[in-house]
Write a protein that holds these residues in place. Structure first.
Motif, PDB file in Angstrom:
ATOM      1  N   ASN A 544      54.223  41.677  59.498  1.00  0.00           N
ATOM      2  CA  ASN A 544      52.819  41.001  59.775  1.00  0.00           C
ATOM      3  C   ASN A 544      52.517  39.917  59.055  1.00  0.00           C
ATOM      4  N   TYR A 545      53.055  40.478  57.123  1.00  0.00           N
ATOM      5  CA  TYR A 545      51.823  40.111  56.039  1.00  0.00           C
ATOM      6  C   TYR A 545      52.689  38.847  55.869  1.00  0.00           C
ATOM      7  N   PHE A 546      54.365  38.686  56.444  1.00  0.00           N
ATOM      8  CA  PHE A 546      54.450  36.968  56.112  1.00  0.00           C
ATOM      9  C   PHE A 546      54.119  36.278  57.672  1.00  0.00           C
ATOM     10  N   ASP A 547      53.732  36.671  58.554  1.00  0.00           N
ATOM     11  CA  ASP A 547      52.972  35.884  59.952  1.00  0.00           C
ATOM     12  C   ASP A 547      52.349  35.604  59.364  1.00  0.00           C
ATOM     13  N   GLU A 548      51.326  36.237  58.657  1.00  0.00           N
ATOM     14  CA  GLU A 548      49.736  36.128  58.676  1.00  0.00           C
ATOM     15  C   GLU A 548      49.762  34.820  57.422  1.00  0.00           C
ATOM     16  N   LEU A 549      51.175  34.689  56.699  1.00  0.00           N
ATOM     17  CA  LEU A 549      50.754  33.902  55.700  1.00  0.00           C
ATOM     18  C   LEU A 549      51.892  32.506  56.192  1.00  0.00           C
ATOM     19  N   GLU A 550      52.205  32.387  57.850  1.00  0.00           N
ATOM     20  CA  GLU A 550      52.808  31.755  58.488  1.00  0.00           C
ATOM     21  C   GLU A 550      54.204  31.439  57.533  1.00  0.00           C
ATOM     22  N   ILE A 551      54.146  32.810  57.185  1.00  0.00           N
ATOM     23  CA  ILE A 551      55.992  32.300  57.178  1.00  0.00           C
ATOM     24  C   ILE A 551      56.752  33.201  57.942  1.00  0.00           C
ATOM     25  N   HIS A 552      57.024  32.645  59.179  1.00  0.00           N
ATOM     26  CA  HIS A 552      57.439  33.851  60.034  1.00  0.00           C
ATOM     27  C   HIS A 552      59.337  33.948  59.978  1.00  0.00           C
ATOM     28  N   PRO A 553      59.093  35.016  60.183  1.00  0.00           N
ATOM     29  CA  PRO A 553      61.035  35.927  59.553  1.00  0.00           C
ATOM     30  C   PRO A 553      61.689  35.667  60.596  1.00  0.00           C
ATOM     31  N   GLU A 554      62.663  35.260  59.763  1.00  0.00           N
ATOM     32  CA  GLU A 554      63.997  34.982  61.422  1.00  0.00           C
ATOM     33  C   GLU A 554      64.695  36.620  61.398  1.00  0.00           C
ATOM     34  N   HIS A 555      64.837  36.655  62.349  1.00  0.00           N
ATOM     35  CA  HIS A 555      65.312  37.999  62.997  1.00  0.00           C
ATOM     36  C   HIS A 555      66.668  37.822  63.230  1.00  0.00           C
ATOM     37  N   ILE A 556      68.018  38.442  62.474  1.00  0.00           N
ATOM     38  CA  ILE A 556      69.549  38.010  62.716  1.00  0.00           C
ATOM     39  C   ILE A 556      70.216  39.546  63.258  1.00  0.00           C
ATOM     40  N   GLU A 557      70.504  39.335  64.224  1.00  0.00           N
ATOM     41  CA  GLU A 557      70.856  40.785  64.789  1.00  0.00           C
ATOM     42  C   GLU A 557      72.856  40.996  63.903  1.00  0.00           C
ATOM     43  N   ILE A 558      72.926  42.199  64.122  1.00  0.00           N
ATOM     44  CA  ILE A 558      73.914  42.628  63.235  1.00  0.00           C
ATOM     45  C   ILE A 558      74.998  43.512  64.164  1.00  0.00           C
ATOM     46  N   SER A 559      75.762  43.519  64.854  1.00  0.00           N
ATOM     47  CA  SER A 559      76.461  43.706  65.747  1.00  0.00           C
ATOM     48  C   SER A 559      78.189  44.532  65.989  1.00  0.00           C
ATOM     49  N   SER A 560      78.425  43.201  64.688  1.00  0.00           N
ATOM     50  CA  SER A 560      79.705  44.091  64.505  1.00  0.00           C
ATOM     51  C   SER A 560      79.793  44.243  63.195  1.00  0.00           C
ATOM     52  N   SER A 561      80.938  45.277  62.513  1.00  0.00           N
ATOM     53  CA  SER A 561      81.326  45.126  61.477  1.00  0.00           C
ATOM     54  C   SER A 561      82.620  44.683  61.181  1.00  0.00           C
ATOM     55  N   ASP A 562      82.859  44.282  61.827  1.00  0.00           N
ATOM     56  CA  ASP A 562      84.162  43.351  61.655  1.00  0.00           C
ATOM     57  C   ASP A 562      84.765  41.745  60.854  1.00  0.00           C
ATOM     58  N   ASP A 563      83.327  41.443  61.228  1.00  0.00           N
ATOM     59  CA  ASP A 563      83.418  39.686  59.918  1.00  0.00           C
ATOM     60  C   ASP A 563      82.142  40.540  58.273  1.00  0.00           C
ATOM     61  N   VAL A 564      83.114  40.902  57.967  1.00  0.00           N
ATOM     62  CA  VAL A 564      83.098  41.704  56.300  1.00  0.00           C
ATOM     63  C   VAL A 564      82.251  40.419  55.348  1.00  0.00           C
ATOM     64  N   GLU A 565      82.546  39.110  55.923  1.00  0.00           N
ATOM     65  CA  GLU A 565      82.947  38.280  55.023  1.00  0.00           C
ATOM     66  C   GLU A 565      80.673  37.701  55.321  1.00  0.00           C
ATOM     67  N   HIS A 566      80.441  38.099  56.525  1.00  0.00           N
ATOM     68  CA  HIS A 566      79.394  37.890  56.777  1.00  0.00           C
ATOM     69  C   HIS A 566      78.688  36.669  57.163  1.00  0.00           C
ATOM     70  N   MET A 567      79.446  35.726  57.650  1.00  0.00           N
ATOM     71  CA  MET A 567      79.984  33.720  58.329  1.00  0.00           C
ATOM     72  C   MET A 567      79.089  33.977  59.018  1.00  0.00           C
ATOM     73  N   ALA A 568      79.230  34.962  60.302  1.00  0.00           N
ATOM     74  CA  ALA A 568      78.414  34.427  61.283  1.00  0.00           C
ATOM     75  C   ALA A 568      76.298  34.532  60.402  1.00  0.00           C
ATOM     76  N   VAL A 569      76.497  35.131  60.160  1.00  0.00           N
ATOM     77  CA  VAL A 569      74.461  35.959  59.118  1.00  0.00           C
ATOM     78  C   VAL A 569      74.874  34.404  58.631  1.00  0.00           C
ATOM     79  N   MET A 570      75.875  33.709  57.451  1.00  0.00           N
ATOM     80  CA  MET A 570      75.473  33.120  56.461  1.00  0.00           C
ATOM     81  C   MET A 570      75.812  31.399  57.267  1.00  0.00           C
ATOM     82  N   GLU A 571      75.682  31.086  58.424  1.00  0.00           N
ATOM     83  CA  GLU A 571      76.083  30.103  58.701  1.00  0.00           C
ATOM     84  C   GLU A 571      74.702  30.381  59.322  1.00  0.00           C
TER      85      GLU A 571
END
Length: 695
Positions: A544-571
């Motif tokens: 909420n704090y960041f939203d009030e500063l107009e810095i809106h957090p980007e939510h990224i869902e993690i659903s797999s442990s196979d992507d050890v390099e976090h390629m999807a997240v890093m993209e």
């Protein structure tokens, strides 16, 4: 050569040619003039009509470039040319009202500048209107001049002393060009005016001579910034935009003095300048090195070295008395170092990337943060490491033997931290943690390159306290929010999300050696996870704090442990952050990358050759196997044919033995006894006569 209009000027324009408008000072001089109006540097006219007439004229900048391309590179330039064909280039120069040749940092342009002023002078009678030729030279043409007053070594040179100037040995061609330009302007001054502007060492914007020191400070890899030699030599300097202002004044005023010195009013030594850069941008310390060590530095050219060792007291007397200059940096680089550093960062695109990573325990925040830091060359700010580093730094200061006030302050701070940790079982209260993290975020490396703040702050109150601003650096974002320090607030906030079941399963599958003694132990982990969920279901959360500063957090869902390099997240994160805002790989890193690429290519070639050899061996073995199979099959067929023939020949053989051989034997005996002339004919006749079938 770019296509440009020929013939007369556009209405209300002064056409200005500048050589190499894609290089440092020419580029900024061109940008400066393209944004100014002709006559703007003159004193304001009394008549409104004159003012309106003066405001109707603009500078139209054209020029040559080092590497002509299909598309125009400089946005401020109306046209860009190639200097390869001088006949065509002369036609372009003839179209211009002002021709500026900059040889300050371009010694290879001296011969072209000499050609240009000589060629224009030869075409005096063909001028459709008067022209101005300006040569931008360097104060290095004064480097070996004898003092103005032997009894006063600090007496400054002025334009009046230009006939006494003596050049640095490496700048003799510059002084020859200066003399020729002045000479060419004496024939018909009303038709062809020539000027020489001896520029001080240029600084500002993306930096030139001092770029070596700025870059070293920004990178933060050196604990001390080098000062070569004694460092007490006085460097005459000028901001590149102030030099552009001098050029504009020359064009507008057309002064009677044809040799001008362009320097600011500072009298700074090399050591003073390096100290200022280090204090504002780097570690704040310098190291004096032998003068000879400068030649071991690959990033400095011979021109840079000559410039940094010059020692001249100069005063731009004519500028101060006759020109209307709106100085950017009148009193030099040291007096304006904060603005100069900010200018440098903006011009070079060296803007810090500030990132916050939030999320529940075991979601992978630290792993993602490490990958962001590697890709963008940022500083990983972890709570535990920040506290450890702070304590280590305080212990180091306490261990110093000088016993000054800093040591006493460090001793008190260290005692307070250890006392608080003893009371809380090795943990620190929020006030200490927030102070430590805030100082880390304010450190030079984090301010220069940026940071990834890993898993902190955890609550709304912690965020409000951490990012609050001091009185002199506040930026009130709204009536409900306290003043914040925009230099440490993350620009981007990413919240990694995952279900409790997924996180619990991930922790349960961790090796015992990793889990033991950490908050990943089953009971501790479940407590941490429950605490995180409770905190983030309140009315005021850190998100909420960041939203009030107009810095809106980007939510990224993690659903797999196979992507050890976090390629999807890093993209997803890379898409939000864009390209890195830094120098890119250093020469050493580029060399290492090239070496790795070469090794990879060699491995690829070797693997391809090995695969080819393997395939050929397999094919050869297959051919040999097929040949053996075929040979065996052929032998078997032959054996079968022989056996078949044997079987088929038995009746015939029996018939011959029974019916033919007895008669043949008797015939042979008779033939031997009678010895006829033609035994064959005799034998045939005998068999025919005695054939049992005939009987």
């Amino acid at each position: 050569m770019a296509d440009g209009k020929t013939g007369n000027n556009h209405c209300g324009e002064v056409r200005v040619f500048i050589n190499l408008i894609d290089l440092f000072s020419s580029k900024y001089i061109g940008k400066f003039l393209s944004d100014r109006l002709v006559g703007a540097s003159l004193e304001a006219a009394d008549s409104g009509d004159e003012e309106e007439l003066r405001q109707s004229h603009t500078f139209r900048v054209v020029g040559t470039v080092t590497k002509p391309t299909a598309q125009k590179g400089a946005t401020f330039a109306a046209e860009e040319y190639s200097a390869s064909d001088r006949e065509v280039l002369l036609a372009r120069l003839m179209e211009c009202d002002v021709v500026i040749y900059n040889i300050y940092g371009n010694a290879d342009q001296i011969h072209e500048a000499i050609w240009a002023v000589s060629a224009l002078h030869a075409e005096l009678d063909n001028f459709s209107r008067p022209k101005i030729f300006i040569l931008i030279s360097t104060v290095l043409t004064w480097a070996l001049s004898k003092p103005v007053d032997p009894d006063d070594p600090e007496a400054a040179f002025t334009e009046d002393d230009y006939r006494r100037r003596r050049s640095h040995p490496n700048f003799k061609d510059h002084i020859s060009a200066e003399k020729l330009v002045i000479k060419m302007g004496k024939t018909k001054k009303s038709r062809f005016s020539t000027y020489v502007v001896a520029s001080g060492l240029q600084y500002g914007m993306e930096e030139d001579i001092f770029h070596y020191f700025f870059k070293m400070c920004w990178l933060g890899e050196a604990s001390r910034i080098p000062v070569f030699g004694l460092g007490n030599n006085i460097l005459p300097t000028i901001h590149v935009n102030d030099l552009a202002g001098v050029i504009q004044n020359v064009i507008d005023h057309k002064p009677r003095t044809h040799y001008l010195i362009a320097v600011d009013e500072s009298k700074n030594s090399l050591e003073d300048i390096v100290k200022a850069i280090s204090a504002e941008l780097g570690p704040g310390k310098i190291a004096r090195l032998p003068k000879e060590d400068i030649f071991l530095t690959d990033d400095l050219t011979q021109k840079d070295i000559d410039s940094l060792f010059v020692n001249l007291h100069m005063e731009a007397a004519f500028l101060k008395e006759n020109f209307n200059l709106h100085w950017v940096s009148k009193f030099g680089i040291i007096e304006n170092i904060d603005g100069i550093v900010e200018e440098y960062k903006q011009a070079r695109g060296l803007l810090p990337v500030r990132v916050g990573i939030l999320g529940p325990p075991a979601v992978g925040k630290s792993s993602v943060a490490e990958r962001i830091c590697r890709q963008y060359k940022l500083h990983h700010v972890k709570l535990k490491d920040a506290i450890t580093d702070c304590i280590a730094q305080l212990e180091k200061q306490v261990a110093l033997e000088d016993g000054d006030g800093d040591r006493e302050d460090a001793q008190r701070s260290l005692e307070m931290l250890k006392e608080n940790m003893d009371k809380n079982g090795g943990r620190l209260d929020d006030q200490f943690v927030i102070h430590i993290v805030k100082q880390k975020l304010k450190s030079k490396p984090c301010r220069n390159q940026g940071f990834v703040l890993d898993g902190f702050p955890k609550t709304y109150e912690q965020a409000k306290e951490l990012f609050s601003a001091e009185e002199d650096e506040s930026d009130v974002s709204g009536s409900k929010m306290p003043p914040i320090d925009n230099k440490i607030v993350p620009e981007y906030v990413f919240c990694l999300e995952a279900s409790d079941a997924f996180l619990t399963s991930r922790v349960l599958n961790l090796p015992e050696s990793v889990v033991q003694g950490t908050h990943y132990a089953q009971e501790r982990f479940l407590q941490h996870l429950a605490s995180y969920r409770d905190i983030n279901t309140e009315d005021e959360t850190v998100l909420n704090y960041f939203d009030e500063l107009e810095i809106h957090p980007e939510h990224i869902e993690i659903s797999s442990s196979d992507d050890v390099e976090h390629m999807a997240v890093m993209e997803k994160i890379g898409s939000a952050l864009g390209k890195p805002r830094n120098y890119g790989p250093s020469p050493e890193e580029r060399k290492l990358l090239e070496q790795r690429a070469a090794e990879e290519h060699l491995r690829s070639v070797e693997a391809e050759a090995a695969e080819k050899q393997r395939r050929e061996a397999e094919e050869e073995a297959e051919r040999e196997a097929r040949w053996k199979e075929w040979s065996a099959h052929l032998a078997e067929v032959k054996q079968q044919e022989w056996e078949l023939l044997e079987v088929q020949s038995i009746p015939l053989r029996n018939y011959l033995m029974r019916n033919v051989m007895p008669t043949l034997t008797q015939g042979l005996i008779q033939c031997c006894a009678l010895k006829p002339d033609d035994p064959v004919d005799f034998l045939a006749e005998y068999i025919f006569r005695n054939n049992p079938q005939v009987d």
